[in-house]
Design a protein around this motif. Sequence first.
Motif, PDB file in Angstrom:
ATOM      1  N   TYR A   1       8.970-126.327 -24.763  1.00 56.64           N
ATOM      2  CA  TYR A   1       9.943-125.300 -24.363  1.00 56.64           C
ATOM      3  C   TYR A   1       9.507-124.642 -23.058  1.00 56.64           C
ATOM      4  O   TYR A   1      10.314-124.482 -22.135  1.00 56.64           O
TER       5      TYR A   1
ATOM      6  N   ILE B   1      10.035-126.840 -19.929  1.00 58.62           N
ATOM      7  CA  ILE B   1      11.384-126.739 -19.373  1.00 58.62           C
ATOM      8  C   ILE B   1      11.573-125.423 -18.627  1.00 58.62           C
ATOM      9  O   ILE B   1      12.110-125.392 -17.518  1.00 58.62           O
TER      10      ILE B   1
ATOM     11  N   TYR C   1      13.623-124.293 -31.264  1.00 59.87           N
ATOM     12  CA  TYR C   1      13.187-124.575 -29.890  1.00 59.87           C
ATOM     13  C   TYR C   1      14.022-125.674 -29.235  1.00 59.87           C
ATOM     14  O   TYR C   1      14.303-125.606 -28.040  1.00 59.87           O
TER      15      TYR C   1
ATOM     16  N   CYS D   1      15.998-125.400 -25.817  1.00 61.17           N
ATOM     17  CA  CYS D   1      15.727-126.340 -24.714  1.00 61.17           C
ATOM     18  C   CYS D   1      17.024-126.921 -24.165  1.00 61.17           C
ATOM     19  O   CYS D   1      17.223-126.988 -22.944  1.00 61.17           O
TER      20      CYS D   1
END
Length: 377
Positions: free
Chosen positions: A76, A79, A148, A152
């Motif tokens: 996560y 990103i 998550y 994302c």
Amino acid sequence: MNQLLVNLIAGSSLLITLLIFFNPNKHNIPGNRWLSLFIFCIFLMNIDEFLYYNNLDFGTVKFYVFSRYCIVPIFYFTIIYFIKPKKKWKPIYFLHFIFGLLFIIFEQNSTQIVNGNMVISKTISSSFLLYFNQFLMYIVLPSQFIIYFWQCFKEIEKHNQNIKKFSSNIEGIDLKWLKHILYIIISFSFFFVIYIFTQSAVMINSLLLVSLLFIGYNAMKQKEIFPFSDISKKEIRTIIKEEKKQEKIKKREVNFEEQEVYEKLLVVMQNDKPFLNSELSLFSLASTLKISAHALSFIINECSGENFNQFVNGYRIEEAKKLIVNPKMNHLNIMGIGYEVGFNSKSTFITTFKKITNQTPSEYKKSNSTTLLGVEL
């Protein structure tokens, strides 16, 4: 076969970790540092098999198991820091790794080494540790994946909308490959079901090895997402924040001076055709008009009702339509025409063309060729 795969996974994961961490291109450094940590977690999660096949043993508590509770939050943040490289780290973010930390604490206080052998300590009962591990495995891990992964996907989609505000071509900076990694991770759950029935890890390890190579390849070829000066990057953040505010409050009308700038912009687009440059950005166009990128973004949005990417691609499609029906351009195929008008991806050219004209380039050429033939007759 499986031993070979395990050894290749161990070696390639360490190598890819180092390559991404010390990225020779020096692109997207914060995001790549997090990505290298993600790959290292994959190495730690598979080290048990490597030690087993190679008759090795650490002889201590296996703290590296904590990586399974940290790998999803790490991805996560991978990103997040690709998308927001200037984001400041806050101590509260450590809460994302609380379960991995608790695992280490409980393991350390529940085990000790006696004469080279690991035994259960009296600090924490074995029954409590068992229930805690079950809680982590069956509650925390599935919850992490769902929460998550959803975040994302949302962050990548939000990123793709934001880069359209300043870039005329988003290929190469849209981070599609990171989204593909999410799909790959999800697919592992299906392969795990197969593993339960077959007890063969070859399929899972083969997929993991291919996935590692996929990540390494794409990380190395990923170009800088924000190849601008610090001032321009700050202006990008301002544009994004301002447009979010405009969505919530009543928009102000364009004043006389801004309307004049827009008319000047239309003249530049018509006569100079800057859209033919595939690297055209909001900043380069603003520099041509001698105004700030923030001001130009507002003018385009309010006067055309489109973002920068849509505005520029509209001109590209109009130019493409002219080239498609021009007999002198018959030597160019569809992709050639796309390149001529400023696109750098065939799929994007076709998708954008169809969205604007309700026809693919080939269909447009066929229908207009028929029309022209009818006129000649």
